[in-house]
Design a protein around this motif. Structure first.
Motif, PDB file in Angstrom:
ATOM      1  N   ALA A  85       0.861  -1.188   0.000  1.00  0.00           N
ATOM      2  CA  ALA A  85       0.000   0.000   0.000  1.00  0.00           C
ATOM      3  C   ALA A  85       0.894   1.233   0.000  1.00  0.00           C
ATOM      4  N   VAL A  86       0.253   2.393  -0.071  1.00  0.00           N
ATOM      5  CA  VAL A  86       0.962   3.641   0.184  1.00  0.00           C
ATOM      6  C   VAL A  86       0.684   4.027   1.639  1.00  0.00           C
ATOM      7  N   TYR A  87       1.726   4.335   2.372  1.00  0.00           N
ATOM      8  CA  TYR A  87       1.589   4.739   3.772  1.00  0.00           C
ATOM      9  C   TYR A  87       1.798   6.246   3.852  1.00  0.00           C
ATOM     10  N   LEU A  88       0.747   6.919   4.322  1.00  0.00           N
ATOM     11  CA  LEU A  88       0.756   8.377   4.386  1.00  0.00           C
ATOM     12  C   LEU A  88       0.965   8.835   5.820  1.00  0.00           C
ATOM     13  N   CYS A  89       1.794   9.832   5.969  1.00  0.00           N
ATOM     14  CA  CYS A  89       1.994  10.496   7.258  1.00  0.00           C
ATOM     15  C   CYS A  89       1.324  11.863   7.153  1.00  0.00           C
ATOM     16  N   ALA A  90       0.594  12.254   8.171  1.00  0.00           N
ATOM     17  CA  ALA A  90      -0.061  13.557   8.175  1.00  0.00           C
ATOM     18  C   ALA A  90       0.171  14.217   9.524  1.00  0.00           C
ATOM     19  N   VAL A  91       0.443  15.495   9.490  1.00  0.00           N
ATOM     20  CA  VAL A  91       0.646  16.251  10.733  1.00  0.00           C
ATOM     21  C   VAL A  91      -0.478  17.258  10.866  1.00  0.00           C
ATOM     22  N   ALA A  92      -1.087  17.269  12.036  1.00  0.00           N
ATOM     23  CA  ALA A  92      -2.172  18.198  12.292  1.00  0.00           C
ATOM     24  C   ALA A  92      -1.625  19.448  12.951  1.00  0.00           C
TER      25      ALA A  92
END
Lengths: 113, 115
Positions: A85-92
């Motif tokens: 899969a594609v693993y996404l990192c997100a910062v809030a």
């Protein structure tokens, strides 16, 4: 300018291998860091991290945040083909009451049988 | 509903055509977000609604983009006079908490192709 950088961009491993995905960030008003798995379209939630040094674990996946060095890692042990899969990192970051998520470009993981 | 539902799943538009993309969030979710995801990129924020109020539209790339959520549930993202650079997957996400803290639930997205 706020940014989230993920590495590597792509990775090919064999079943049973252990992988470590990296996410570094420069964000004002940091609130939390999230990891998502995106297989086809909808990213699905994996972890939310808010405190440094506390490992979050779910089965073969684990993640930890370092707020001093501004990065997080996602570990996957004993990889399976279904982990591809594609693993996404997100910062809030919080700005005027809104939690705006800044995403990295993702790490594309392919696990070969 | 059980999840965030988006329609249509795929949309092909001729350049210059107007399109409308629909998002049906999880029932009771206060927050609704729209994101644009270009090929090989992470999602980029477009706009945020808290109930029916559009509190943040700073990510909308131009005045051709318009979003509404008139009754605080279903939302529509409208793109007028589509251009080729508008081709992307448009993701909708909802959250039970105001502001989206605690993470989102994403829909499967609408893949827009402008030809």
């Amino acid at each position: 300018e706020d940014k989230v950088v993920q590495s590597p961009l792509s990775l090919v491993v064999h079943e049973g291998d252990t992988v470590t995905l990296n996410c570094s960030y420069e964000v004002t008003n940091f609130r939390s860091l999230l990891w998502y798995k995106q297989e086809k379209k909808a990213p699905t939630f994996l972890f939310m991290l808010t405190s440094s040094g506390i490992e979050k674990k779910s089965g073969r996946l684990s993640s930890i945040l370092d707020k001093k060095e501004l990065f997080s890692i996602l570990n996957i042990t004993a990889t399976q083909t279904g982990d591809s899969a594609v693993y996404l990192c997100a910062v809030a970051s919080r700005d005027s009451g809104t939690y705006k998520y800044i995403f990295g470009t993702g790490t594309r993981l392919k696990v070969l049988a | 509903g059980a999840g965030v539902s988006q329609s249509p799943r795929y949309k092909v538009a001729k350049r210059g055509q107007d399109v409308a993309l629909r998002c049906d969030p999880i029932s009771g979710h206060v927050s609704l977000f729209w994101y644009q995801q270009a090929l090989g990129q992470g999602p980029e924020f477009l706009t945020y609604f808290q109930n029916e109020a559009q509190l943040d539209k700073s990510g909308l790339p131009s005045d051709r983009f318009f979003a509404e959520r008139p009754e605080g549930s279903v939302s529509t993202l409208k793109i007028q006079r589509t251009q080729q650079e508008d081709s992307a997957v448009y993701l909708c996400a909802s959250s039970v908490l105001p502001g989206g803290s605690g993470g989102y639930t994403f829909g499967s997205g609408t893949r827009l192709t402008v030809v």
